[in-house]
Design an enzyme around this catalytic site. Sequence first.
Site, PDB file in Angstrom:
ATOM      1  N   LYS A   1     -30.502  -3.841 -25.117  1.00 62.46           N
ATOM      2  CA  LYS A   1     -30.499  -2.486 -24.688  1.00 62.46           C
ATOM      3  C   LYS A   1     -29.378  -1.919 -25.644  1.00 62.46           C
ATOM      4  CE  LYS A   1     -32.599  -3.195 -20.247  1.00 62.46           C
ATOM      5  NZ  LYS A   1     -32.147  -3.304 -18.766  1.00 62.46           N
TER       6      LYS A   1
ATOM      7  N   GLN B   1     -27.646  -3.557 -14.497  1.00 67.44           N
ATOM      8  CA  GLN B   1     -28.639  -4.598 -14.704  1.00 67.44           C
ATOM      9  C   GLN B   1     -28.868  -5.267 -13.552  1.00 67.44           C
ATOM     10  OE1 GLN B   1     -30.375  -4.962 -17.612  1.00 67.44           O
ATOM     11  NE2 GLN B   1     -31.599  -6.502 -16.714  1.00 67.44           N
TER      12      GLN B   1
ATOM     13  N   ASP C   1     -32.581   4.833 -15.480  1.00 70.01           N
ATOM     14  CA  ASP C   1     -33.444   3.606 -15.046  1.00 70.01           C
ATOM     15  C   ASP C   1     -34.554   4.325 -14.267  1.00 70.01           C
ATOM     16  OD1 ASP C   1     -33.265   1.011 -15.964  1.00 70.01           O
ATOM     17  OD2 ASP C   1     -31.749   0.597 -14.732  1.00 70.01           O
TER      18      ASP C   1
HETATM   19  N1  GUN Z   1     -33.883  -5.998 -14.213  1.00 69.29           N
HETATM   20  C1  GUN Z   1     -35.215  -6.115 -14.865  1.00 69.29           C
HETATM   21  N2  GUN Z   1     -35.583  -5.049 -15.424  1.00 69.29           N
HETATM   22  C2  GUN Z   1     -34.521  -3.974 -15.397  1.00 69.29           C
HETATM   23  C3  GUN Z   1     -34.842  -2.909 -15.522  1.00 69.29           C
HETATM   24  O1  GUN Z   1     -35.614  -2.046 -16.335  1.00 69.29           O
HETATM   25  N3  GUN Z   1     -33.498  -2.082 -15.325  1.00 69.29           N
HETATM   26  C4  GUN Z   1     -32.626  -2.684 -14.868  1.00 69.29           C
HETATM   27  N4  GUN Z   1     -31.328  -2.305 -14.775  1.00 69.29           N
HETATM   28  N5  GUN Z   1     -32.466  -4.102 -14.418  1.00 69.29           N
HETATM   29  C5  GUN Z   1     -33.732  -4.767 -14.688  1.00 69.29           C
END
Ligand code: GUN
Length: 290
Positions: A52, A96, A119
Amino acid sequence: MTNIIDGKAISAQIKEEVKEKIEKLRQKGGKAALAVIQVGDDPASGVYVKNKKNACAYVGIASLSYELPKKTSEVELLELIDQLNRMEECNGILVQLPLPDHIDENKVIGAISPDKDVDGFHVQSAGALCTGQTGFIPCTPAGVIELLKRSGVEIEGKECVVVGRSNIVGKPMALLLLRENGTVTVAHSKTKNLKEICRRADILVVAIGKPKFINREYIKKGAVVIDVGIHRNEQNKLCGDVDFEDVKDLCDAITPVPGGVGPMTIAMLMQNCLQAAENAGLSDRKVLQS
Ligand code: GUN
């Protein structure tokens, strides 16, 4: 011939579009910054977070990195989110998941300002999607819609079956397909007659979390199959929820794993961050004008 939908190429195209728009924003004096918070050192989360941040660097979004120890308390995390909510130069906040067991994920997600909820996990964002109002859309299902549209797959009037009902993928996926005027069925691990229901699908989206679960017995000839799953098999090879080789010849189009839905999640995150930055700029102007 089956169309193998190239998520890598489509995600690269989206990132280029975001990059151009970020540059335009910069020329107008705006900028975009995403705060990325990781609690603990789960290796898989570490890889996602690194990807990311790399994508942010590529498209020109600043990333503010918070790598917190596993023992961080819920209160400390909530305090950081409160700070970031009030920090003008931060447009997006991503925590996350999963979080360590002693931290309540819902409480943490609920603490993020919906304006910065890139998100799309906040209940306000979920409610907005459910009621057709403006809000951030979770990145993976948004990426699936983008894959379908950019591959020329019409959704309107189609029988769409979503296998999986998570808050992150299945539920928002169903709502997005409905928004595109698909006829949507949500199936899950407890569904009876799953094969028959899947065989009705013109568009089958699978997010059930079981490696190679969907074989050709679940597929109608000419279906479009989107595989959201990602697993490592015994040989350390990546595979999805769909048995790609078994079903491929039956499908009009199918996403591979890797290189299908996976790369789209980050591309859509970049798009949400751009949106958050543009919205912040708009509200600045409103303030200046009033
Ligand atoms: N953990 C697994 N997929 C995601 C996601 O799309 N966003 C976040 N913040 N955590 C995750």
